[in-house]
Enzyme design. Structure first.
Site, PDB file in Angstrom:
ATOM      1  N   ASN A   1      -8.726 -12.649   6.548  1.00  0.00           N
ATOM      2  CA  ASN A   1      -8.649 -12.790   5.224  1.00  0.00           C
ATOM      3  C   ASN A   1      -9.127 -14.070   4.594  1.00  0.00           C
ATOM      4  OD1 ASN A   1      -7.705 -10.340   4.087  1.00  0.00           O
ATOM      5  ND2 ASN A   1      -5.492 -10.975   4.335  1.00  0.00           N
ATOM      6  N   GLY A   2      -9.527 -15.186   5.336  1.00  0.00           N
ATOM      7  CA  GLY A   2      -9.848 -16.414   4.887  1.00  0.00           C
ATOM      8  C   GLY A   2     -11.484 -16.242   5.014  1.00  0.00           C
ATOM      9  N   THR A   3     -11.995 -15.302   5.992  1.00  0.00           N
ATOM     10  CA  THR A   3     -13.482 -15.179   6.155  1.00  0.00           C
ATOM     11  C   THR A   3     -13.781 -14.260   4.890  1.00  0.00           C
ATOM     12  OG1 THR A   3     -13.098 -15.360   8.696  1.00  0.00           O
ATOM     13  CG2 THR A   3     -15.089 -13.980   7.635  1.00  0.00           C
TER      14      THR A   3
ATOM     15  N   ASP B   1      -3.447 -11.117  15.216  1.00  0.00           N
ATOM     16  CA  ASP B   1      -2.194 -10.976  14.206  1.00  0.00           C
ATOM     17  C   ASP B   1      -2.282 -10.015  13.657  1.00  0.00           C
ATOM     18  OD1 ASP B   1      -1.777 -13.822  14.858  1.00  0.00           O
ATOM     19  OD2 ASP B   1      -1.857 -14.584  12.617  1.00  0.00           O
TER      20      ASP B   1
ATOM     21  N   MET C   1       2.422 -15.342  19.243  1.00  0.00           N
ATOM     22  CA  MET C   1       1.643 -15.835  17.983  1.00  0.00           C
ATOM     23  C   MET C   1       1.605 -14.866  16.758  1.00  0.00           C
ATOM     24  SD  MET C   1      -2.121 -17.586  18.858  1.00  0.00           S
ATOM     25  CE  MET C   1      -2.117 -19.383  19.003  1.00  0.00           C
TER      26      MET C   1
ATOM     27  N   LYS D   1      26.167  -8.206  30.293  1.00  0.00           N
ATOM     28  CA  LYS D   1      24.562  -8.729  30.341  1.00  0.00           C
ATOM     29  C   LYS D   1      24.146  -9.965  30.858  1.00  0.00           C
ATOM     30  CE  LYS D   1      21.002  -7.845  27.798  1.00  0.00           C
ATOM     31  NZ  LYS D   1      20.039  -7.063  28.936  1.00  0.00           N
TER      32      LYS D   1
ATOM     33  N   GLU E   1       5.968 -16.760  15.986  1.00  0.00           N
ATOM     34  CA  GLU E   1       5.956 -18.426  15.691  1.00  0.00           C
ATOM     35  C   GLU E   1       5.762 -18.294  14.009  1.00  0.00           C
ATOM     36  OE1 GLU E   1       1.654 -20.072  16.017  1.00  0.00           O
ATOM     37  OE2 GLU E   1       0.911 -18.152  15.319  1.00  0.00           O
TER      38      GLU E   1
ATOM     39  N   GLN F   1      -2.912 -16.114  24.560  1.00  0.00           N
ATOM     40  CA  GLN F   1      -2.969 -14.734  23.974  1.00  0.00           C
ATOM     41  C   GLN F   1      -4.207 -14.439  23.290  1.00  0.00           C
ATOM     42  OE1 GLN F   1       1.398 -14.150  21.801  1.00  0.00           O
ATOM     43  NE2 GLN F   1       0.882 -16.457  21.985  1.00  0.00           N
ATOM     44  N   ARG F   2      -4.877 -15.627  22.841  1.00  0.00           N
ATOM     45  CA  ARG F   2      -6.386 -15.286  22.205  1.00  0.00           C
ATOM     46  C   ARG F   2      -7.385 -15.046  23.149  1.00  0.00           C
ATOM     47  NH1 ARG F   2      -6.104 -18.875  17.107  1.00  0.00           N
ATOM     48  NH2 ARG F   2      -8.163 -19.980  18.000  1.00  0.00           N
TER      49      ARG F   2
HETATM   50  N1  LIG Z   1     -10.992 -19.673  -0.942  1.00  0.00           N
HETATM   51  C1  LIG Z   1     -12.059 -19.813   0.062  1.00  0.00           C
HETATM   52  N2  LIG Z   1     -13.430 -20.186  -0.440  1.00  0.00           N
HETATM   53  C2  LIG Z   1     -14.348 -20.372   0.326  1.00  0.00           C
HETATM   54  N3  LIG Z   1     -14.291 -20.136   1.778  1.00  0.00           N
HETATM   55  C3  LIG Z   1     -12.833 -20.047   2.242  1.00  0.00           C
HETATM   56  C4  LIG Z   1     -12.035 -19.524   1.348  1.00  0.00           C
HETATM   57  N4  LIG Z   1     -10.749 -19.214   2.126  1.00  0.00           N
HETATM   58  C5  LIG Z   1     -11.437 -19.327   3.573  1.00  0.00           C
HETATM   59  N5  LIG Z   1     -12.426 -19.723   3.487  1.00  0.00           N
HETATM   60  C6  LIG Z   1     -13.563 -19.966   4.598  1.00  0.00           C
HETATM   61  O1  LIG Z   1     -13.181 -18.899   5.729  1.00  0.00           O
HETATM   62  C7  LIG Z   1     -12.857 -19.712   6.851  1.00  0.00           C
HETATM   63  C8  LIG Z   1     -11.846 -18.980   7.905  1.00  0.00           C
HETATM   64  O2  LIG Z   1     -10.638 -18.451   7.021  1.00  0.00           O
HETATM   65  P1  LIG Z   1      -9.200 -18.756   8.039  1.00  0.00           P
HETATM   66  O3  LIG Z   1      -8.243 -18.581   6.914  1.00  0.00           O
HETATM   67  O4  LIG Z   1      -9.563 -20.045   9.019  1.00  0.00           O
HETATM   68  O5  LIG Z   1      -9.565 -17.787   8.994  1.00  0.00           O
HETATM   69  P2  LIG Z   1      -9.415 -16.207   9.118  1.00  0.00           P
HETATM   70  O6  LIG Z   1     -10.692 -15.572   8.540  1.00  0.00           O
HETATM   71  O7  LIG Z   1      -8.925 -15.737  10.506  1.00  0.00           O
HETATM   72  O8  LIG Z   1      -8.400 -15.533   8.363  1.00  0.00           O
HETATM   73  C9  LIG Z   1     -12.169 -20.829   6.421  1.00  0.00           C
HETATM   74  O9  LIG Z   1     -12.512 -21.988   7.456  1.00  0.00           O
HETATM   75  C10 LIG Z   1     -13.159 -21.355   5.409  1.00  0.00           C
HETATM   76  O10 LIG Z   1     -14.474 -21.871   5.581  1.00  0.00           O
HETATM   77  O1  LIG Z   2      -6.079 -22.113  16.823  1.00  0.00           O
HETATM   78  P1  LIG Z   2      -5.437 -22.347  15.721  1.00  0.00           P
HETATM   79  O2  LIG Z   2      -6.604 -22.992  14.718  1.00  0.00           O
HETATM   80  O3  LIG Z   2      -4.491 -23.462  15.684  1.00  0.00           O
HETATM   81  O4  LIG Z   2      -4.925 -21.176  14.897  1.00  0.00           O
HETATM   82  C1  LIG Z   2      -3.519 -20.793  14.972  1.00  0.00           C
HETATM   83  C2  LIG Z   2      -3.502 -19.388  14.335  1.00  0.00           C
HETATM   84  O5  LIG Z   2      -4.543 -18.462  14.643  1.00  0.00           O
HETATM   85  C3  LIG Z   2      -3.924 -17.223  15.209  1.00  0.00           C
HETATM   86  O6  LIG Z   2      -4.092 -17.096  16.681  1.00  0.00           O
HETATM   87  C4  LIG Z   2      -4.838 -16.300  14.746  1.00  0.00           C
HETATM   88  O7  LIG Z   2      -4.933 -16.179  13.291  1.00  0.00           O
HETATM   89  P2  LIG Z   2      -6.229 -15.934  12.499  1.00  0.00           P
HETATM   90  O8  LIG Z   2      -7.242 -15.115  13.311  1.00  0.00           O
HETATM   91  O9  LIG Z   2      -5.874 -15.331  11.202  1.00  0.00           O
HETATM   92  O10 LIG Z   2      -6.874 -17.398  12.249  1.00  0.00           O
HETATM   93  C5  LIG Z   2      -2.527 -17.157  14.626  1.00  0.00           C
HETATM   94  O11 LIG Z   2      -1.721 -16.257  15.403  1.00  0.00           O
HETATM   95  C6  LIG Z   2      -2.149 -18.527  14.838  1.00  0.00           C
HETATM   96  O12 LIG Z   2      -1.295 -18.894  13.942  1.00  0.00           O
END
Ligand SMILES: Nc1ncnc2c1ncn2[C@@H]1O[C@H](COP(=O)(O)OP(=O)(O)O)[C@@H](O)[C@H]1O
Ligand SMILES: O=P(O)(O)OC[C@H]1O[C@](O)(COP(=O)(O)O)[C@@H](O)[C@@H]1O
Length: 334
Positions: free
Chosen positions: A103-105, A128, A170, A214, A223, A255-256
């Site tokens: 979702n961040g991506t 996840d 995780m 048991k 986590e 796990q990753r």
């Molecule tokens: N609101 C936002 N605006 C711009 N970039 C964002 C925002 N939220 C996340 N990102 C970008 O997406 C990257 C990946 O998001 P992250 O939450 O770390 O992982 P994931 O994609 O696994 O959820 C962040 O490091 C950031 O660079």
């Molecule tokens: O390696 P980091 O940056 O500490 O992140 C740990 C987190 O990433 C994960 O492995 C995977 O989550 P995302 O792919 O959403 O980033 C989670 O299970 C864990 O909480």
């Protein structure tokens, strides 16, 4: 559309390489040029792009991690950072993006599209499995199998020494890995955010187990559970039940990593192709996913805002198969 770029961002996940391979090979199949962006959004900002041919993705389908590297980029969260990224995207003549991540991506891609109109189709890459718009995410199946092989090994000691093991898996905000590995690993309980378990319930469960003769217990802890991580749950349990021999194992990043399972490689290949076809058809700000075995595209705004509920049946399986009556549980399962 003539030239696209692919990147991985957020946490890496087994199967991301298979997805990169699928993006590169399908783009070439449809006559597009492909670049790889190194280190996710950071690479966009710093102009770290490399052209990819079919051979550049040879021999990676079986590898964990991501050959493009991943990063969590703080700079991309700023307008200044995104402007630099846009300038590089223009400089390299990129007219479409495939972002593999969570979702961040997708949030980053959506913000970027709204500002600079560079289309992006996403592929769900996270162990996840907590993304709305797909039954499974790339990496989840491998992570569950890795957790399971650890649980099986720990069970040998739990049984030999008659111990309780709290095994932390995780799942930043979710219990997908926990519940599936708990069922497959024959665990007594899966402590996870969606089940709203309390310490009281864990203690009751253990008391009930010992009253039923048991001698060993396996409890899986996600986590992200709010009552605490495995160590703090174990500490609280030890205070109440000092006679029990309780141990904690945190599986963490093991796990990753590692070779993706067949299921992850197939899913990743399908979604990589689906993402490229989506871009060619003019889609943007959508994630390619598979629901009920059918490829579909879900708007980023939905993947970001909607929660994919855990199948309650899975929670029920853990509870029924471990001697606790489901209807006695006085809590709501999300
Ligand atoms: N609101 C936002 N605006 C711009 N970039 C964002 C925002 N939220 C996340 N990102 C970008 O997406 C990257 C990946 O998001 P992250 O939450 O770390 O992982 P994931 O994609 O696994 O959820 C962040 O490091 C950031 O660079
Ligand atoms: O390696 P980091 O940056 O500490 O992140 C740990 C987190 O990433 C994960 O492995 C995977 O989550 P995302 O792919 O959403 O980033 C989670 O299970 C864990 O909480």
């Amino acid at each position: 559309m003539k030239r696209i770029a692919v990147f991985t961002s957020g946490g890496d996940a087994p199967g991301m390489n298979a997805c990169i391979r699928a993006v590169v090979r399908s783009a070439h199949y449809f006559g597009l040029e492909v670049y790889g962006i190194l280190k996710g959004y950071d690479g966009m900002i710093h102009g770290n792009l490399i052209e990819m041919d079919d051979r550049s993705v040879s021999n990676i389908i079986q590898r964990g991690g991501t050959i493009l590297k991943s990063a969590r980029s703080e700079e991309f969260r700023t307008m200044e950072g995104r402007k630099k990224a846009y300038e590089n995207i223009k400089k390299f003549g990129i007219d479409g993006l495939v972002g593999i991540g969570g979702n961040g991506t997708f949030t980053g891609a959506e913000v970027f599209y709204n500002e600079f109109q560079i289309p992006c189709v996403g592929a769900p890459g996270t162990i996840d499995n907590d993304l709305y718009g797909t039954d499974f995410t790339i990496g989840y199946d491998t992570a569950v199998n890795t957790a399971l092989s650890a649980i099986d090994r720990i069970r040998d000691t739990a049984d030999a020494h008659e111990r309780i093991f709290f095994i932390e898996v995780m799942g930043r905000d979710t219990g997908y890995i926990a519940v599936r590995s708990a069922i497959a690993g024959g665990a007594e309980m899966s402590v996870m955010p969606e089940s709203k378990n309390s310490i009281k319930e864990v203690i009751q469960k253990l008391k009930h187990g010992t009253s039923q003769s048991k001698s060993s217990h396996i409890i899986i802890v996600a986590e992200g559970h709010e009552v605490g991580r495995a160590q703090s749950i174990a500490d609280k349990v030890k205070k109440e039940l000092p006679e029990l021999d309780a141990k904690v194992t945190t599986l963490g990043h093991v796990q990753r990593g590692g070779a993706p399972t067949a299921a992850d490689r197939v899913l990743a290949s399908r979604l990589g192709l689906g993402a490229v076809e989506g871009l060619i058809k003019g889609k943007t700000n959508v994630m390619a996913g598979v629901i009920n075995r059918t490829l579909c595209y879900t708007p980023f705004k939905d993947t970001i805002t909607k929660k994919k509920p855990i199948n309650k049946e899975l929670i029920r399986i853990v509870e029924i198969l471990n001697g606790r009556k489901y209807h006695n549980i006085e809590r709501e399962i999300l």
